[in-house]
Design an enzyme around this catalytic site. Structure first.
Site, PDB file in Angstrom:
ATOM      1  N   GLY A  10       0.823  -1.223   0.000  1.00  0.00           N
ATOM      2  CA  GLY A  10       0.000   0.000   0.000  1.00  0.00           C
ATOM      3  C   GLY A  10       0.845   1.255   0.000  1.00  0.00           C
ATOM      4  O   GLY A  10       0.452   2.270   0.569  1.00  0.00           O
ATOM      5  N   ARG A  13       0.615   5.670  -1.923  1.00  0.00           N
ATOM      6  CA  ARG A  13       0.246   6.994  -1.401  1.00  0.00           C
ATOM      7  C   ARG A  13       0.202   6.943   0.119  1.00  0.00           C
ATOM      8  O   ARG A  13       0.462   5.909   0.728  1.00  0.00           O
ATOM      9  CB  ARG A  13      -1.090   7.453  -1.985  1.00  0.00           C
ATOM     10  CG  ARG A  13      -2.277   6.570  -1.643  1.00  0.00           C
ATOM     11  CD  ARG A  13      -3.460   6.935  -2.513  1.00  0.00           C
ATOM     12  NE  ARG A  13      -4.573   6.026  -2.321  1.00  0.00           N
ATOM     13  CZ  ARG A  13      -5.733   6.382  -1.766  1.00  0.00           C
ATOM     14  NH1 ARG A  13      -5.917   7.609  -1.340  1.00  0.00           N
ATOM     15  NH2 ARG A  13      -6.703   5.500  -1.647  1.00  0.00           N
ATOM     16  N   ILE A  15       0.596   7.086   4.093  1.00  0.00           N
ATOM     17  CA  ILE A  15       1.660   6.734   5.037  1.00  0.00           C
ATOM     18  C   ILE A  15       2.704   5.842   4.362  1.00  0.00           C
ATOM     19  O   ILE A  15       3.912   6.015   4.557  1.00  0.00           O
ATOM     20  CB  ILE A  15       1.055   6.041   6.278  1.00  0.00           C
ATOM     21  CG1 ILE A  15       0.278   7.075   7.102  1.00  0.00           C
ATOM     22  CG2 ILE A  15       2.134   5.372   7.124  1.00  0.00           C
ATOM     23  CD1 ILE A  15      -0.465   6.505   8.308  1.00  0.00           C
ATOM     24  N   ASP A  61      -2.595  -7.256  -5.004  1.00  0.00           N
ATOM     25  CA  ASP A  61      -3.673  -7.199  -4.007  1.00  0.00           C
ATOM     26  C   ASP A  61      -3.239  -8.132  -2.881  1.00  0.00           C
ATOM     27  O   ASP A  61      -3.213  -9.359  -3.045  1.00  0.00           O
ATOM     28  CB  ASP A  61      -4.995  -7.662  -4.633  1.00  0.00           C
ATOM     29  CG  ASP A  61      -6.137  -7.698  -3.612  1.00  0.00           C
ATOM     30  OD1 ASP A  61      -5.863  -7.558  -2.393  1.00  0.00           O
ATOM     31  OD2 ASP A  61      -7.289  -7.871  -4.038  1.00  0.00           O
ATOM     32  N   ASN A  88       1.836  -2.235   5.535  1.00  0.00           N
ATOM     33  CA  ASN A  88       1.198  -0.925   5.725  1.00  0.00           C
ATOM     34  C   ASN A  88      -0.224  -0.846   5.186  1.00  0.00           C
ATOM     35  O   ASN A  88      -1.063  -0.158   5.759  1.00  0.00           O
ATOM     36  CB  ASN A  88       2.075   0.143   5.036  1.00  0.00           C
ATOM     37  CG  ASN A  88       1.330   1.441   4.819  1.00  0.00           C
ATOM     38  OD1 ASN A  88       1.128   2.219   5.746  1.00  0.00           O
ATOM     39  ND2 ASN A  88       0.887   1.672   3.584  1.00  0.00           N
ATOM     40  N   SER A 141      -2.309   1.085  14.622  1.00  0.00           N
ATOM     41  CA  SER A 141      -3.087   2.322  14.832  1.00  0.00           C
ATOM     42  C   SER A 141      -3.282   2.453  16.330  1.00  0.00           C
ATOM     43  O   SER A 141      -3.136   1.460  17.061  1.00  0.00           O
ATOM     44  CB  SER A 141      -4.456   2.152  14.150  1.00  0.00           C
ATOM     45  OG  SER A 141      -5.369   3.120  14.618  1.00  0.00           O
ATOM     46  N   GLN A 151     -15.694   2.186  14.338  1.00  0.00           N
ATOM     47  CA  GLN A 151     -14.382   1.585  14.052  1.00  0.00           C
ATOM     48  C   GLN A 151     -14.240   0.242  14.761  1.00  0.00           C
ATOM     49  O   GLN A 151     -13.134  -0.147  15.136  1.00  0.00           O
ATOM     50  CB  GLN A 151     -13.265   2.530  14.507  1.00  0.00           C
ATOM     51  CG  GLN A 151     -13.158   3.779  13.636  1.00  0.00           C
ATOM     52  CD  GLN A 151     -11.876   4.518  13.887  1.00  0.00           C
ATOM     53  OE1 GLN A 151     -11.556   4.841  15.030  1.00  0.00           O
ATOM     54  NE2 GLN A 151     -11.116   4.796  12.851  1.00  0.00           N
ATOM     55  N   TYR A 154     -12.384  -2.030  12.425  1.00  0.00           N
ATOM     56  CA  TYR A 154     -11.010  -1.522  12.315  1.00  0.00           C
ATOM     57  C   TYR A 154     -10.213  -1.844  13.586  1.00  0.00           C
ATOM     58  O   TYR A 154      -9.091  -2.346  13.524  1.00  0.00           O
ATOM     59  CB  TYR A 154     -11.084  -0.016  12.063  1.00  0.00           C
ATOM     60  CG  TYR A 154      -9.781   0.664  11.741  1.00  0.00           C
ATOM     61  CD1 TYR A 154      -9.164   0.476  10.510  1.00  0.00           C
ATOM     62  CD2 TYR A 154      -9.168   1.519  12.662  1.00  0.00           C
ATOM     63  CE1 TYR A 154      -7.971   1.127  10.207  1.00  0.00           C
ATOM     64  CE2 TYR A 154      -7.979   2.168  12.368  1.00  0.00           C
ATOM     65  CZ  TYR A 154      -7.387   1.971  11.133  1.00  0.00           C
ATOM     66  OH  TYR A 154      -6.209   2.600  10.831  1.00  0.00           O
ATOM     67  N   LYS A 158      -6.919  -4.152  13.956  1.00  0.00           N
ATOM     68  CA  LYS A 158      -5.632  -3.595  14.381  1.00  0.00           C
ATOM     69  C   LYS A 158      -5.152  -4.222  15.697  1.00  0.00           C
ATOM     70  O   LYS A 158      -3.949  -4.423  15.897  1.00  0.00           O
ATOM     71  CB  LYS A 158      -5.728  -2.068  14.498  1.00  0.00           C
ATOM     72  CG  LYS A 158      -5.953  -1.363  13.157  1.00  0.00           C
ATOM     73  CD  LYS A 158      -4.787  -1.571  12.187  1.00  0.00           C
ATOM     74  CE  LYS A 158      -4.927  -0.715  10.948  1.00  0.00           C
ATOM     75  NZ  LYS A 158      -3.774  -0.833  10.037  1.00  0.00           N
ATOM     76  N   ILE A 187      -2.943  11.037  11.216  1.00  0.00           N
ATOM     77  CA  ILE A 187      -1.983  11.392  10.154  1.00  0.00           C
ATOM     78  C   ILE A 187      -2.788  11.874   8.944  1.00  0.00           C
ATOM     79  O   ILE A 187      -3.789  11.241   8.572  1.00  0.00           O
ATOM     80  CB  ILE A 187      -1.143  10.155   9.744  1.00  0.00           C
ATOM     81  CG1 ILE A 187      -0.505   9.468  10.974  1.00  0.00           C
ATOM     82  CG2 ILE A 187      -0.096  10.548   8.711  1.00  0.00           C
ATOM     83  CD1 ILE A 187       0.517  10.254  11.733  1.00  0.00           C
TER      84      ILE A 187
END
Ligand code: NDP
Length: 251
Positions: A10, A13, A15, A61, A88, A141, A151, A154, A158, A187
């Site tokens: 990733g 672009r 981070i 991918d 990442n 994160s 989240q 997410y 994480k 970020i």
């Protein structure tokens, strides 16, 4: 860091590109492995201009095991080795958990957690065979520890990613391959721009982050270069918060 071969998932672009920029400035050969092949190749050309050596972009991918295997084979065929893998790539759909379709939940876990298992297992094999050690860096994160209603997927991914890192640290440490995480705070990237560029949230940063600014992708890149350095050889199995002190604040 000069001539080290660094794969960044990733990395076209955000981070990942900031991490690539910091490694390129140290003379590394950066491999951008991103789902968008064209964007990956463009990013690699920009990293060569920053001081990188023979940087390349590969369409990959990371949720597709076959893609990950071909990408790693291509890197080994071209450079003869892998020194650093940065896991990442990630997604954050930001949908209230009570409204979330099950396939969205499954996809977040697949991209943010299961794919890092594929990349680490596949890239660690040539590192072990070469016998010169290596580094694996996982971008988690603050959501590895805390989360919110939109989240939940997410945070689960994480928190799981931090434990995946810990487990790999125990397995790969005896081969001189360290595994660590970086837990970024807020970020400014395309993932978060929609939120932080509104007037209210921009002010909120100054209130919530002790250093008084939103983070940049290169703030994370500098930490990654340190964790990949020889000087960090005895750091293994930790998660380093890079958040301007955001999570240190209790009120
Ligand atoms: P961006 O969305 O800006 O960039 C993510 C990159 O990953 C894109 O180039 C994207 O490609 C690529 N990507 C997405 N899915 C895949 C896939 N399946 N295979 C390969 N590449 C993929 O995100 P950020 O730079 O903001 O985030 C990077 C990492 O940092 C993520 O893991 C995120 O969770 C974490 N993070 C970010 C924070 C922030 O404030 N920005 C805070 C804490 C952690 P495409 O765009 O073509 O889909």
């Amino acid at each position: 860091m000069e001539n080290q071969v660094v794969i960044i998932t990733g990395g076209a672009r955000g981070i990942g590109f900031g991490i690539g920029t910091c490694f390129a400035r140290k003379g590394a050969a950066v491999v951008i492995a991103d789902v968008n092949a064209e964007a990956a190749q463009e990013a690699a050309a920009r990293l060569d201009a920053e001081g990188g050596v023979r940087c390349i972009g590969i369409g990959c991918d990371i949720t597709n095991r076959g893609h990950v295997e071909s990408m790693v084979n291509e890197v080994v065929a071209r450079y003869g080795r892998i020194d650093v893998l940065v896991n990442n790539a990630g997604i954050c759909p930001f949908i209230d958990v009570m409204e979330m379709a099950p396939d969205v939940f499954v996809r977040t876990i697949e991209v943010n957690l299961t794919a890092a298992f594929h990349c680490t297992q596949v890239a660690a094999r040539p590192m072990i065979e070469r016998g010169q050690g290596g580094r694996v860096i996982f971008i988690t994160s603050l959501a590895e520890n805390v989360t919110g209603p939109a989240q939940v997927d997410y945070g689960a991914s994480k928190g799981g990613l931090r434990m995946l890192m810990t487990g790999f640290a125990t397995r790969l440490g005896p081969h001189g391959i360290t595994c660590n995480a970086i837990a970024p705070g807020m970020i400014l990237t395309d993932m978060t721009r929609w939120h932080w560029e509104q007037p209210g949230p921009a002010e909120e940063i100054k209130r919530r982050v002790p250093v008084g600014r939103i983070g940049t992708p290169e703030d994370i890149g500098h930490a990654a270069v340190f964790l990949a350095s020889k000087e960090a050889a005895y750091i293994n199995g930790v998660s380093l918060r890079v958040d301007g002190g955001h999570q240190a604040v209790c009120v």
